[in-house]
Structures are given as structure tokens and as C-alpha cells.
Scaffold this active site. Sequence first.
Site, PDB file in Angstrom:
ATOM      1  CG  ASP A  38      -2.059   0.929   1.140  1.00  0.00           C
ATOM      2  OD1 ASP A  38      -2.260   1.515   0.062  1.00  0.00           O
ATOM      3  OD2 ASP A  38      -2.772   1.095   2.137  1.00  0.00           O
ATOM      4  CG  HIS A  55      -0.191   1.958  -9.236  1.00  0.00           C
ATOM      5  ND1 HIS A  55      -0.397   1.616  -7.923  1.00  0.00           N
ATOM      6  CD2 HIS A  55      -1.290   2.671  -9.608  1.00  0.00           C
ATOM      7  CE1 HIS A  55      -1.571   2.092  -7.509  1.00  0.00           C
ATOM      8  NE2 HIS A  55      -2.117   2.750  -8.512  1.00  0.00           N
ATOM      9  CG  LEU A 149       9.384 -17.365  -3.651  1.00  0.00           C
ATOM     10  CD1 LEU A 149       9.214 -17.260  -2.142  1.00  0.00           C
ATOM     11  CD2 LEU A 149       9.911 -16.037  -4.194  1.00  0.00           C
TER      12      LEU A 149
HETATM   13  C1  FPP Z   1      -2.252   0.246  -3.202  1.00  0.00           C
HETATM   14  O1  FPP Z   1      -1.677   1.534  -3.174  1.00  0.00           O
HETATM   15  C2  FPP Z   1      -1.664  -0.502  -4.286  1.00  0.00           C
HETATM   16  C3  FPP Z   1      -2.335  -1.073  -5.306  1.00  0.00           C
HETATM   17  C4  FPP Z   1      -3.800  -1.026  -5.442  1.00  0.00           C
HETATM   18  C5  FPP Z   1      -1.627  -1.755  -6.389  1.00  0.00           C
HETATM   19  C6  FPP Z   1      -0.443  -2.530  -5.964  1.00  0.00           C
HETATM   20  C7  FPP Z   1       0.316  -2.946  -7.145  1.00  0.00           C
HETATM   21  C8  FPP Z   1       1.662  -2.969  -7.203  1.00  0.00           C
HETATM   22  C9  FPP Z   1       2.522  -2.632  -6.068  1.00  0.00           C
HETATM   23  C10 FPP Z   1       2.355  -3.420  -8.407  1.00  0.00           C
HETATM   24  C11 FPP Z   1       1.959  -4.822  -8.729  1.00  0.00           C
HETATM   25  C12 FPP Z   1       2.924  -5.473  -9.563  1.00  0.00           C
HETATM   26  C13 FPP Z   1       2.653  -6.579 -10.279  1.00  0.00           C
HETATM   27  C14 FPP Z   1       3.778  -7.252 -10.891  1.00  0.00           C
HETATM   28  C15 FPP Z   1       1.308  -7.119 -10.495  1.00  0.00           C
HETATM   29  P1  FPP Z   1      -2.637   2.792  -3.358  1.00  0.00           P
HETATM   30  O2  FPP Z   1      -2.716   3.106  -4.794  1.00  0.00           O
HETATM   31  O3  FPP Z   1      -3.952   2.513  -2.710  1.00  0.00           O
HETATM   32  O4  FPP Z   1      -1.826   3.871  -2.569  1.00  0.00           O
HETATM   33  P2  FPP Z   1      -2.456   5.069  -1.732  1.00  0.00           P
HETATM   34  O5  FPP Z   1      -3.189   4.444  -0.582  1.00  0.00           O
HETATM   35  O6  FPP Z   1      -1.247   5.840  -1.296  1.00  0.00           O
HETATM   36  O7  FPP Z   1      -3.339   5.843  -2.652  1.00  0.00           O
END
Ligand code: FPP
Length: 264
Positions: A38, A55, A149
Site C-alpha cells: 500500500d 504503481h 519460492l
Molecule cells: C495500493 O496503493 C496498491 C495497489 C492497489 C496496487 C499494488 C500494485 C503494485 C505494487 C504493483 C503490482 C505489480 C505486479 C507485478 C502485479 P494505493 O494506490 O492505494 O496507494 P495510496 O493508498 O497511497 O493511494
Amino acid sequence: MLKKLIRKNEQTISNDLFERKKKAQQEKLPNHVAIIMDGNGRWAKKRSLPRIAGHYEGMKIVKKITRFANELGIKTLTLYAFSTENWKRPKLEVEFLMKLPEEFLGTYLPELIDQNVRVNMMGNIESLPEHTKKAVKNAIDRTASNDGLILNFALNYGSRDEIIQAVQKIASDVQEGIITSDIISEELLDSYLMTKDLSEPDLLIRTSGEVRLSNFMLWQLAYTELWFTDTLWPDFDESCLLDAIESFQTRNRRYGGLKGEEIN
Ligand code: FPP
């Protein structure tokens, strides 16, 4: 080849980290680490960048942490990459997130194969866009015989959804006479979940200072050790993972019972 890659990666981490890693490996490691990644949006906002930049950075951290978890000897790494609720985000952000598995696997799959990593996915794969589905299925197929893994992506995953699907299937199996209702138990429900072939998480990490589970593995986390950090996911690194593991190694897991000297 594998040894060469590991050595190359180890050179990039500092001596201090190398020592901490060695020490962590001498104690009981969590078999299964699950992470709620997050804070990508806030990371981008702090830099006046669009959310998708966060992201993209987050995806790079997935590579880094997968490599390090594998080197450490963790058996399963589950990453919450997209929830059933994330469809509510702006269309462009959703489209970008749906491209990330392709982007990630496009560049990293050969290394995953080489490192004996098995890619797995839990979530509703069938309702993903065709291109995302294709990339994920290809990675699952091409790594199916690997026994290192397990890199388990929670993609289009929601825990309540998962439990409802399991209960529906149990009900229909009872109705069709495949099972009888008297055998319904924790183990039986486990065997109907998307995690049926995985161990339960030993350690759950959530980044970005939020302290909630957000519909993630609600059944499976019953006895999991929880670890929260204010670090935003794009800033998460090997040292943060070691912080979480070191904390895990000080915990006294009792599963509701007592241990040795506590009994008298
Ligand atoms: C939450 O942060 C994150 C997500 C909804 C997406 C997570 C995805 C990745 C870390 C990349 C994934 C990689 C692959 C290879 C599939 P947020 O956007 O809610 O952050 P915020 O709370 O600060 O707005």
C-alpha cells in the site's frame, strides 16, 4: 547461472544487510509471507507525479523483494496486487494496473524461471482483461514444474468473495451427494479456498501506515503474525523485509494455547 545471479544480487546489498540476512536465516524464518502493498498513490503524490508512477515504482519493488525473499529461503510470498474493490478506481488507473503483470512478467519471467520460482495466482482470473490473463497464465504454465519460492499474486482477489465461492461449492457438493454435511470442518473449508495448496501465512506485512486487512485472506490470517510499517510500498526494501522478519522471530506463537514454562 543461478549462483552467478544470486552472487550478483548479493553484491548490491550492503555488508550490514548481508549480516542481518545471514542471522535471520539462522533462526526460524516465516514459511509464508503475505504483503498488502500500500502507499503507491501517496508516494507519487509526494513527488507531484501521477498515481500510476507510484504503481510502476511499486512493480520494481516487487522484483526486488521477490529476489530477496527467494535468497532468504522464504517458501511462499503472497502479494496483494489488485483487489475486487480496486475496479472502483478511475478507468485509466485500472487499465494501467492491469498492464503491470504483463510488464513485470515480460521482463522478469526468464529470471523467475532461472531462479526456480513458481508463479501462482489467486483471485478471479477469468474476469481479467484478455491480455492480463494471457500473461499470467503463461507465467503459471512456464513455471509450473519449479519447486522453489511460490510467488503468489492476489489479483482480482477478495477474501469474502473467496469464502462465498467456497461455501457455494460446498453446498452444491452436499446437494449432489459428493460430500455429506457432517464432514464440514476447518480442513474441508480450507480445501475449497483458493489457497488450498498453500500453507497459511506466518507473517503479514502492510505498508503505508494503514492498519487494516482490507478484505485480504481473512480466513487464512487467523493465527498470522501482523507487522505494520509507515513506509510506503515504493520505498520498501530488503532492510524493511528484514525488520519484519526480525520482529516475527521475537514473537511467541501460541495459537491460543500455552508453551512449556508458561503451563505451571
Ligand atoms: C495500493 O496503493 C496498491 C495497489 C492497489 C496496487 C499494488 C500494485 C503494485 C505494487 C504493483 C503490482 C505489480 C505486479 C507485478 C502485479 P494505493 O494506490 O492505494 O496507494 P495510496 O493508498 O497511497 O493511494
